[in-house]
Design an enzyme around this catalytic site. Structure first.
Site, short mmCIF file in Angstrom:
data_model
loop_
_atom_site.label_atom_id
_atom_site.label_comp_id
_atom_site.label_asym_id
_atom_site.label_seq_id
_atom_site.Cartn_x
_atom_site.Cartn_y
_atom_site.Cartn_z
N TYR A 147 0.86 -1.18 0.00
CA TYR A 147 0.00 0.00 0.00
C TYR A 147 0.90 1.23 0.00
CZ TYR A 147 -4.11 2.78 1.54
OH TYR A 147 -5.14 3.69 1.65
N LYS A 175 -1.41 -1.44 -4.05
CA LYS A 175 -2.48 -0.45 -4.05
C LYS A 175 -1.80 0.91 -4.21
CE LYS A 175 -6.33 1.65 -1.57
NZ LYS A 175 -7.09 1.77 -0.31
#
Length: 299
Positions: A147, A175
């Site tokens: 992330y 992500k």
């Protein structure tokens, strides 16, 4: 993760359209975790077109939930939609040891994958970021989605670090909330990492550049509309994809770029409580959000 239970491929290990799911709480003063509501929401999102659900992330108000609540949420949602959708558990924290503990609990609770953010607040240098992420990836047998959200963590997972981490067998996806299409495209071109847009306005641009899909907050309230943009692109209807994307942008702007966290705007539309320090949106904001949602064409 067993490939037979996830609607994904090597290029899309967690599917294509993932929802960054809100965490339902009760309306009581204590704002307790509402697991029946979580099960209901999870099933509705999957029925509405989501290939996967990301739990205990930013939109899931993870800073305000306990470790026990995080694990209970993963277990309940995995029981509800396991086999129909990927369940990805956010396990990031500022501490490597704590992140490893959360990862192991998520694995035991039935998660299909882990979302691991760069350690925040302490702003470690890149070698420390890399060691942290490798340590977490080594801690379980689950595939990992990195992330990258420097606006919140204070630390970017830089391109060179991404290239090295891509060599880890369990680090399979990103992500991407770095707002750096050039850097993301370079990594996609040199690795097999599956890039999922975490910035709603970049869902279609990143997808067109070779991204795997998106992790969407807006999908909490409009999963069919979010999916429809990517469906049109996959069908070769690029102009239609652009048209649908334009129709979605007013809602995206109000939910994600009007000064309120996505958890606040999504929960305003879902009419479910928040935990402090987040506070409900005003009546005027809620009215504008509802109008933008109602203006979307029926999928």
């Amino acid at each position: 993760m067993t490939t037979t239970s996830i609607p994904g491929t090597a290029a899309r290990p967690f599917g294509r359209v993932l929802c960054a799911m809100v965490t339902p709480f009760t309306s009581s003063a204590s704002r307790e975790l509402d697991l029946p509501a979580a099960r209901e929401l999870a099933a509705r999102l999957v029925d509405g077109g989501c290939d996967g659900l990301v739990l205990n992330g930013t939109t899931g108000e993870s800073p305000t939930t306990t470790d026990e609540e995080k694990t209970a949420l993963v277990r309940a949602v995995a029981e509800e939609v396991g086999g129909r959708a990927a369940v990805v558990a956010g396990v990031g924290s500022a501490s490597t040891a704590h992140t490893v503990a959360l990862a192991r609990e998520a694995e035991r609770a039935g998660a299909d994958g882990l979302l691991v953010v760069a350690p925040y607040y302490s702003r470690p240098p890149q070698d420390a970021v890399e060691t942290h992420l490798r340590t977490v990836a080594d801690a379980t047998e689950l595939p990992v989605m990195l992330y990258d959200i420097p606006a919140r963590t204070g630390t970017r997972i830089e391109t060179g670090t991404m290239l090295r981490l891509a060599e880890h067998e369990r680090i399979v996806a990103v992500k991407d909330c770095a707002y750096d299409l050039f850097g993301s495209t370079k990594v996609m071109g040199r690795t097999s990492l599956a890039y999922y847009s975490g910035c709603e306005e970049l869902n279609l641009p990143l997808y067109a550049l070779g991204g795997a899909g998106c992790v969407s907050t807006v999908a909490n309230v409009a999963p069919g509309a979010v999916r429809g943009v990517l469906d049109a692109f996959d069908a070769g209807a690029c102009e239609e994809a652009a048209r649908l994307n334009q129709l979605l942008l007013p809602l995206v702007e109000l939910m994600m770029a009007a000064g309120l966290p996505g958890a606040v705007t999504a929960k305003s539309l879902l009419d479910v409580p928040l935990r402090a320090p987040l506070q409900p949106a005003s009546a005027a904001v809620r009215s504008g959000l509802r109008a933008a949602l109602d203006a979307l064409p029926t999928p």
